[in-house]
Design a protein around this motif. Sequence first.
Motif, PDB file in Angstrom:
ATOM      1  N   ALA A  99      75.227  58.991  -6.209  1.00 41.78           N
ATOM      2  CA  ALA A  99      75.948  57.745  -5.912  1.00 41.78           C
ATOM      3  C   ALA A  99      77.301  57.682  -6.602  1.00 41.78           C
ATOM      4  N   SER A 100      77.406  58.292  -7.768  1.00 40.99           N
ATOM      5  CA  SER A 100      78.652  58.224  -8.537  1.00 40.99           C
ATOM      6  C   SER A 100      79.653  59.306  -8.147  1.00 40.99           C
ATOM      7  N   GLY A 101      79.154  60.389  -7.561  1.00 38.98           N
ATOM      8  CA  GLY A 101      80.029  61.520  -7.255  1.00 38.98           C
ATOM      9  C   GLY A 101      80.328  62.382  -8.465  1.00 38.98           C
ATOM     10  N   LEU A 102      79.614  62.147  -9.555  1.00 39.71           N
ATOM     11  CA  LEU A 102      79.797  62.931 -10.777  1.00 39.71           C
ATOM     12  C   LEU A 102      78.688  63.965 -10.891  1.00 39.71           C
ATOM     13  N   SER A 103      78.960  65.040 -11.572  1.00 39.68           N
ATOM     14  CA  SER A 103      77.903  66.024 -11.818  1.00 39.68           C
ATOM     15  C   SER A 103      76.929  65.458 -12.851  1.00 39.68           C
ATOM     16  N   LEU A 104      75.721  66.004 -12.849  1.00 43.90           N
ATOM     17  CA  LEU A 104      74.728  65.564 -13.831  1.00 43.90           C
ATOM     18  C   LEU A 104      75.228  65.842 -15.248  1.00 43.90           C
ATOM     19  N   LYS A 105      75.902  66.998 -15.412  1.00 46.54           N
ATOM     20  CA  LYS A 105      76.455  67.347 -16.723  1.00 46.54           C
ATOM     21  C   LYS A 105      77.465  66.302 -17.175  1.00 46.54           C
ATOM     22  N   ARG A 106      78.339  65.867 -16.239  1.00 47.04           N
ATOM     23  CA  ARG A 106      79.362  64.862 -16.577  1.00 47.04           C
ATOM     24  C   ARG A 106      78.719  63.522 -16.915  1.00 47.04           C
ATOM     25  N   LEU A 107      77.693  63.147 -16.154  1.00 46.94           N
ATOM     26  CA  LEU A 107      76.983  61.890 -16.437  1.00 46.94           C
ATOM     27  C   LEU A 107      76.428  61.893 -17.859  1.00 46.94           C
ATOM     28  N   TYR A 108      75.810  63.016 -18.232  1.00 48.30           N
ATOM     29  CA  TYR A 108      75.206  63.095 -19.567  1.00 48.30           C
ATOM     30  C   TYR A 108      76.256  63.222 -20.676  1.00 48.30           C
ATOM     31  N   GLN A 109      77.442  63.711 -20.330  1.00 51.39           N
ATOM     32  CA  GLN A 109      78.532  63.700 -21.318  1.00 51.39           C
ATOM     33  C   GLN A 109      78.968  62.261 -21.605  1.00 51.39           C
ATOM     34  N   LEU A 110      79.010  61.467 -20.552  1.00 53.61           N
ATOM     35  CA  LEU A 110      79.434  60.063 -20.690  1.00 53.61           C
ATOM     36  C   LEU A 110      78.345  59.202 -21.320  1.00 53.61           C
ATOM     37  N   PHE A 111      77.110  59.435 -20.883  1.00 54.80           N
ATOM     38  CA  PHE A 111      75.958  58.654 -21.353  1.00 54.80           C
ATOM     39  C   PHE A 111      74.826  59.630 -21.644  1.00 54.80           C
ATOM     40  N   PRO A 112      74.690  60.040 -22.917  1.00 49.45           N
ATOM     41  CA  PRO A 112      73.696  61.068 -23.256  1.00 49.45           C
ATOM     42  C   PRO A 112      72.256  60.719 -22.885  1.00 49.45           C
ATOM     43  N   THR A 113      71.951  59.424 -22.738  1.00 54.44           N
ATOM     44  CA  THR A 113      70.607  59.027 -22.314  1.00 54.44           C
ATOM     45  C   THR A 113      70.722  57.956 -21.234  1.00 54.44           C
ATOM     46  N   LYS A 114      69.680  57.849 -20.444  1.00 49.08           N
ATOM     47  CA  LYS A 114      69.641  56.799 -19.421  1.00 49.08           C
ATOM     48  C   LYS A 114      69.691  55.418 -20.080  1.00 49.08           C
ATOM     49  N   GLU A 115      69.058  55.287 -21.239  1.00 51.62           N
ATOM     50  CA  GLU A 115      69.051  54.025 -21.976  1.00 51.62           C
ATOM     51  C   GLU A 115      70.482  53.585 -22.308  1.00 51.62           C
ATOM     52  N   GLN A 116      71.327  54.532 -22.687  1.00 47.24           N
ATOM     53  CA  GLN A 116      72.715  54.202 -22.995  1.00 47.24           C
ATOM     54  C   GLN A 116      73.483  53.782 -21.744  1.00 47.24           C
ATOM     55  N   LEU A 117      73.149  54.392 -20.614  1.00 44.55           N
ATOM     56  CA  LEU A 117      73.769  53.995 -19.354  1.00 44.55           C
ATOM     57  C   LEU A 117      73.343  52.577 -18.978  1.00 44.55           C
ATOM     58  N   VAL A 118      72.081  52.257 -19.172  1.00 43.25           N
ATOM     59  CA  VAL A 118      71.596  50.897 -18.895  1.00 43.25           C
ATOM     60  C   VAL A 118      72.331  49.890 -19.779  1.00 43.25           C
ATOM     61  N   ALA A 119      72.464  50.212 -21.060  1.00 42.15           N
ATOM     62  CA  ALA A 119      73.162  49.312 -21.983  1.00 42.15           C
ATOM     63  C   ALA A 119      74.620  49.138 -21.573  1.00 42.15           C
ATOM     64  N   ILE A 152      65.530  49.383 -12.754  1.00 44.12           N
ATOM     65  CA  ILE A 152      66.016  50.500 -13.573  1.00 44.12           C
ATOM     66  C   ILE A 152      65.088  51.701 -13.504  1.00 44.12           C
ATOM     67  N   GLN A 153      63.803  51.460 -13.631  1.00 47.71           N
ATOM     68  CA  GLN A 153      62.873  52.590 -13.747  1.00 47.71           C
ATOM     69  C   GLN A 153      62.691  53.338 -12.433  1.00 47.71           C
ATOM     70  N   SER A 154      63.008  52.692 -11.312  1.00 50.12           N
ATOM     71  CA  SER A 154      62.833  53.358 -10.013  1.00 50.12           C
ATOM     72  C   SER A 154      64.018  54.252  -9.649  1.00 50.12           C
ATOM     73  N   VAL A 155      65.088  54.213 -10.453  1.00 49.16           N
ATOM     74  CA  VAL A 155      66.303  54.974 -10.153  1.00 49.16           C
ATOM     75  C   VAL A 155      66.443  56.114 -11.157  1.00 49.16           C
ATOM     76  N   GLY A 156      66.507  57.340 -10.650  1.00 49.82           N
ATOM     77  CA  GLY A 156      66.629  58.510 -11.523  1.00 49.82           C
ATOM     78  C   GLY A 156      68.066  58.947 -11.698  1.00 49.82           C
ATOM     79  N   MET A 157      68.297  59.804 -12.658  1.00 46.74           N
ATOM     80  CA  MET A 157      69.644  60.285 -12.937  1.00 46.74           C
ATOM     81  C   MET A 157      70.197  61.119 -11.784  1.00 46.74           C
ATOM     82  N   ASP A 158      69.342  61.829 -11.054  1.00 48.22           N
ATOM     83  CA  ASP A 158      69.811  62.593  -9.898  1.00 48.22           C
ATOM     84  C   ASP A 158      70.394  61.660  -8.839  1.00 48.22           C
TER      85      ASP A 158
END
Length: 198
Positions: free
Chosen positions: A37-57, A26-32
């Motif tokens: 990999a997802s094809g989503l914008s960073l803004k869209r990723l953060y709309q879906l999961f406001p924090t990386k912790e929430q994405l991990v969960a 987990i820690q070696s992979v950044g949001m960029d």
Amino acid sequence: MPPRDPALARDKALDAAEELFYARGIQSVGMDELRGASGLSLKRLYQLFPTKEQLVAGYLARRDEHWRRRLAEHVARQRDPRERIPAVFDWLEEWFGEDDFRGCAWINAYGELGATSALVTEQVRAHKEAFRSWLAALVDAAGLPAALTGPLFLLAEGAMVTAGITGDTRPAAEAREAARVLVTAAGPDGISRPSPTP
């Protein structure tokens, strides 16, 4: 074009998270990198999961559903309730042999973030408790003593840790044989009997 459907976008984010987090940690992979990999914008990723912790969960919660469903479907093929217990270890052996096997995702996540993330710890404990409860139901359906649940759970968990470290399927086979010994020792009527003295 990035998907407009929120459910589809969420799935794309979780697909990317599962592939990268499970393969590399987990820690070696950044949001960029997840964005790419997802094809989503960073803004869209953060709309879906406001924090990386929430994405991990979210990744751990969805993987839990898939993992436990695959296991249950495999075990349910056995008609004899007692044969469903060794079937758990048969499935683990198959899983350990998959090319992308990297150990238990929840143990790995706890090792990385358990000391700092209550949300991740909650997901890991929920998964392990659900797995143990499911094993308890198998033990009960087989007419075996409830006290067997703990040892069987520890055999499965130990096999996962060992296979994750060694990259070998043998821990599942060894755990299966130990499980058979425990079930046999319980006797046909579910009553544990002492081993005969020499």
